[in-house]
Enzyme design. Structure first.
Site, mmCIF file in Angstrom:
data_model
loop_
_atom_site.group_PDB
_atom_site.id
_atom_site.type_symbol
_atom_site.label_atom_id
_atom_site.label_comp_id
_atom_site.label_asym_id
_atom_site.label_seq_id
_atom_site.Cartn_x
_atom_site.Cartn_y
_atom_site.Cartn_z
ATOM 1 N N ASP A 199 8.689 86.786 32.357
ATOM 2 C CA ASP A 199 8.311 85.380 32.158
ATOM 3 C C ASP A 199 8.258 84.680 33.525
ATOM 4 O O ASP A 199 8.126 85.336 34.571
ATOM 5 C CB ASP A 199 9.313 84.720 31.188
ATOM 6 C CG ASP A 199 8.713 83.565 30.400
ATOM 7 O OD1 ASP A 199 8.604 82.464 30.960
ATOM 8 O OD2 ASP A 199 8.355 83.747 29.217
ATOM 9 N N ASP A 200 8.368 83.406 33.530
ATOM 10 C CA ASP A 200 8.220 82.578 34.732
ATOM 11 C C ASP A 200 9.191 83.001 35.849
ATOM 12 O O ASP A 200 10.262 83.517 35.566
ATOM 13 C CB ASP A 200 8.498 81.118 34.344
ATOM 14 C CG ASP A 200 7.819 80.134 35.263
ATOM 15 O OD1 ASP A 200 7.276 80.546 36.289
ATOM 16 O OD2 ASP A 200 7.823 78.924 34.921
ATOM 17 N N LYS A 272 1.284 85.991 29.112
ATOM 18 C CA LYS A 272 1.689 84.738 28.442
ATOM 19 C C LYS A 272 1.202 83.598 29.330
ATOM 20 O O LYS A 272 1.535 83.547 30.516
ATOM 21 C CB LYS A 272 3.203 84.706 28.280
ATOM 22 C CG LYS A 272 3.763 83.380 27.787
ATOM 23 C CD LYS A 272 5.263 83.509 27.537
ATOM 24 C CE LYS A 272 5.935 82.174 27.296
ATOM 25 N NZ LYS A 272 7.404 82.332 27.102
ATOM 26 N N ASP A 274 0.979 79.672 29.909
ATOM 27 C CA ASP A 274 1.812 78.545 29.494
ATOM 28 C C ASP A 274 1.231 77.232 30.053
ATOM 29 O O ASP A 274 1.110 77.065 31.266
ATOM 30 C CB ASP A 274 3.222 78.805 30.055
ATOM 31 C CG ASP A 274 4.269 77.905 29.445
ATOM 32 O OD1 ASP A 274 3.898 76.910 28.793
ATOM 33 O OD2 ASP A 274 5.458 78.181 29.644
ATOM 34 N N GLY A 313 2.271 74.695 20.308
ATOM 35 C CA GLY A 313 1.723 74.356 18.997
ATOM 36 C C GLY A 313 0.954 73.054 18.982
ATOM 37 O O GLY A 313 0.700 72.482 17.915
ATOM 38 N N GLU A 315 -2.297 70.484 19.412
ATOM 39 C CA GLU A 315 -3.746 70.511 19.183
ATOM 40 C C GLU A 315 -4.120 71.538 18.094
ATOM 41 O O GLU A 315 -5.185 72.148 18.141
ATOM 42 C CB GLU A 315 -4.432 70.831 20.514
ATOM 43 C CG GLU A 315 -5.887 70.433 20.656
ATOM 44 C CD GLU A 315 -6.157 68.941 20.526
ATOM 45 O OE1 GLU A 315 -5.219 68.131 20.645
ATOM 46 O OE2 GLU A 315 -7.320 68.610 20.282
ATOM 47 N N ARG A 330 1.933 80.175 20.444
ATOM 48 C CA ARG A 330 3.172 79.487 20.097
ATOM 49 C C ARG A 330 2.856 78.349 19.136
ATOM 50 O O ARG A 330 1.863 77.656 19.277
ATOM 51 C CB ARG A 330 3.839 78.965 21.363
ATOM 52 C CG ARG A 330 4.598 80.039 22.133
ATOM 53 C CD ARG A 330 6.018 80.148 21.622
ATOM 54 N NE ARG A 330 6.687 78.899 21.903
ATOM 55 C CZ ARG A 330 7.245 78.624 23.077
ATOM 56 N NH1 ARG A 330 7.290 79.526 24.033
ATOM 57 N NH2 ARG A 330 7.809 77.457 23.289
ATOM 58 N N ASP A 334 10.240 75.114 22.676
ATOM 59 C CA ASP A 334 11.103 76.256 23.000
ATOM 60 C C ASP A 334 12.273 76.408 22.023
ATOM 61 O O ASP A 334 12.953 75.437 21.698
ATOM 62 C CB ASP A 334 11.675 76.100 24.409
ATOM 63 C CG ASP A 334 10.602 76.250 25.465
ATOM 64 O OD1 ASP A 334 9.407 76.324 25.120
ATOM 65 O OD2 ASP A 334 10.972 76.298 26.659
#
Ligand code: GLA
Length: 507
Positions: A199-200, A272, A274, A313, A315, A330, A334
């Protein structure tokens, strides 16, 4: 952006009043100017926060840019000795504010803020930076919409591990290798957990050609991918369509195709992506076009790369996620390792069932199983609910240090089979009475997963009446007890507090 003409105008005015040709005062007087807080991350990169301030009398304006946020407007008042500034920005439908108090001591701006009302006051020190350093890049128009071809991946929900929940900014090459070792030897890989996702915080700076590099924590991404592949696993990575990731690292903004090619060259199998810093440039309504850009870029590499959309999640992403090439998206903010967070997310997924299908999944976020904030019963609820939801199963714990109980939860093959059912139909709530809920999921062989959830704080008796659930039951099996149960016309179980009884009912 702060008005760069102001210091020049000020200089002109001062110059005009002078009787003698005096040296022009520096435009950076008082609070005026561009200030930077440099925070070294220990990985060769630093997170810089920029305060571009203009002071007129005791009113202060400007912009603030910090990690993933760009506050376009600053409302402030005071003097160099004592002032308060509030950055204001739009974030989708909501407004975000950040308030600092401060004082100028010599050439150093001391800034005090709290992350939120409960957190302690922190102090950071800003020094002068050249005008324009840290400015937001210019907007690049998003592309016209078109449907991105299905990449054919993720016919069942992705399974694997992701670094964020346990390691956050502490993830490094050694940790990823250790997780790959664990997955290859503890049965996880053979049970289907194949993606090892970074991840990040892996990102370094861009080189002179604009290629993204890794920071010191990841000395050689290609070698890491080779290592993970040799274990029979796949490697995932993380980026943002914005200039910055959520943790403030380098995003893919303006480098989408180039980054996709870099990932492919490294041997990356999963991205992923983000939203984070993209919020400063694009509106939520532009999300589909922005995500489509990377969807196209990944396809163009010719390498199979699972595409995971992470924009919390917003729009109604489930209505367009597949069209932009997304394999999963997603559906929420979080997750945290608490019963409250997990259930607030998990039990709210009911209405999204019809948007999941092979290749395209709702993602209620990664697993917290084994991270210590919930009981074993609660983690069984987590695993059962995610499986009923056909959710990605991305473990988020330290796989080197699992208790047998946690391993049995993550490695329950009968529960995994529900999650990975080839039919790809997400389940939904079939019955509810207060804290007691029954969720069902149709499986490819005509059987049903039936989950009896007790969200209450005391054990509760729950009865599943097959007829009213529309289930024909010839055989029933309790997937946590690993035992057949007599089907009859109904099944009653005493379900522990915060626990679950998960059945597979075959007709
Ligand atoms: C966001 C995402 C998380 C994680 C962090 C990393 O908060 O939703 O899943 O990727 O960013 O900074």
């Amino acid at each position: 952006m702060h008005d760069r003409r102001l210091p020049a105008i000020a200089a002109l005015l001062v110059g005009a009043c002078a009787h003698h040709p005096a040296p022009l005062p520096t435009p950076d007087v008082g609070l005026n100017g561009n200030w930077v807080v440099r925070q070294p991350m220990g990985d060769g990169t630093s997170r810089n926060s920029y305060f571009a301030l203009t002071q007129r009398g005791d009113s202060i304006g400007g912009t603030i840019r910090t990690t993933q946020f760009f506050y376009r407007t600053v409302i402030g008042a005071g003097t160099a000795d004592s002032f308060q500034i509030t950055g204001v920005m739009r974030d989708g439908a909501s407004e975000r504010r950040a308030t600092y108090t401060g004082k100028l001591v010599g050439d150093t701006l001391h800034l005090f803020t709290r992350r939120n009302a409960q957190s302690p006051m922190t102090e950071s020190k800003a020094v002068r930076a050249p005008a324009g350093e840290g400015a937001m890049p210019a907007r690049i128009e998003p592309p016209a919409r078109h449907a991105v071809r299905d990449n054919g991946l993720a016919r069942t929900p992705p399974m694997g591990w992701n670094s964020w929940n346990k390691f956050a900014g502490r993830v490094d090459d050694a940790a990823v290798r250790a997780m790959a070792d664990a997955m290859a030897s503890n049965g996880m890989r053979d049970a289907g957990y194949v993606y090892v996702n970074i991840d990040d915080t892996w990102e370094g700076e861009r080189d002179a050609q604009g290629n993204i590099t890794t920071n010191r924590k990841f000395p050689d991404m290609k070698a890491l991918a080779d290592y993970v592949h040799a274990k029979g696993l796949k490697l995932g990575i993380y980026s943002s369509p914005g200039p910055n990731t959520c943790a403030g690292y380098e995003g893919s903004y303006g480098h989408e195709a180039q980054d996709a090619r870099t990932y492919a060259a490294w041997g990356i199998d999963y991205l992923k992506y983000d939203w984070c810093g993209a919020r400063n440039i694009y509106t939520d309504a532009e999300m589909p076009a922005v995500y489509q850009k990377m969807g196209d870029a990944l396809l163009a590499t010719g390498r199979p790369i699972v595409y995971s959309l992470c924009q919390y999640g917003r729009e109604d992403v489930w209505t367009w996620g597949a069209d932009v090439g997304g394999n999963l998206w997603r559906t929420t903010g979080d997750i945290r390792d608490t019963w409250d967070s997990m259930t607030r997310i998990g039990f709210a997924q009911d209405s999204l069932a019809r948007f999941a299908k092979p290749g395209h999944w709702n993602d209620p976020d990664m697993l917290e199983i084994g991270n210590g904030g919930m009981s074993a019963d609660e983690y069984r609820t987590h695993m059962s609910l995610w499986s009923i939801l056909a959710a990605p199963l991305l473990a988020g714990n330290d796989l080197r240090a699992m208790t047998p109980e946690i391993r049995d939860i993550l490695l329950n093959r009968e529960v995994i089979a529900i999650d990975q059912d080839a039919g790809g139909k997400q389940g939904a709530r079939a019955w509810q009475d207060g804290d007691r809920e029954i969720w069902t999921r149709e499986l490819a062989d005509g059987s049903r997963a039936v989950a009896l959830f007790n969200r209450g704080d005391a054990p509760a008796s729950i009865t599943a009446r097959w007829a009213s659930l529309g289930v024909r039951a010839r055989q029933a099996r309790d997937l946590w007890a690993h035992q057949d149960v007599s089907p009859g016309s109904e099944h009653t179980a005493t379900v522990p507090a915060h626990g679950v009884v998960l059945l597979r009912v075959t007709r």
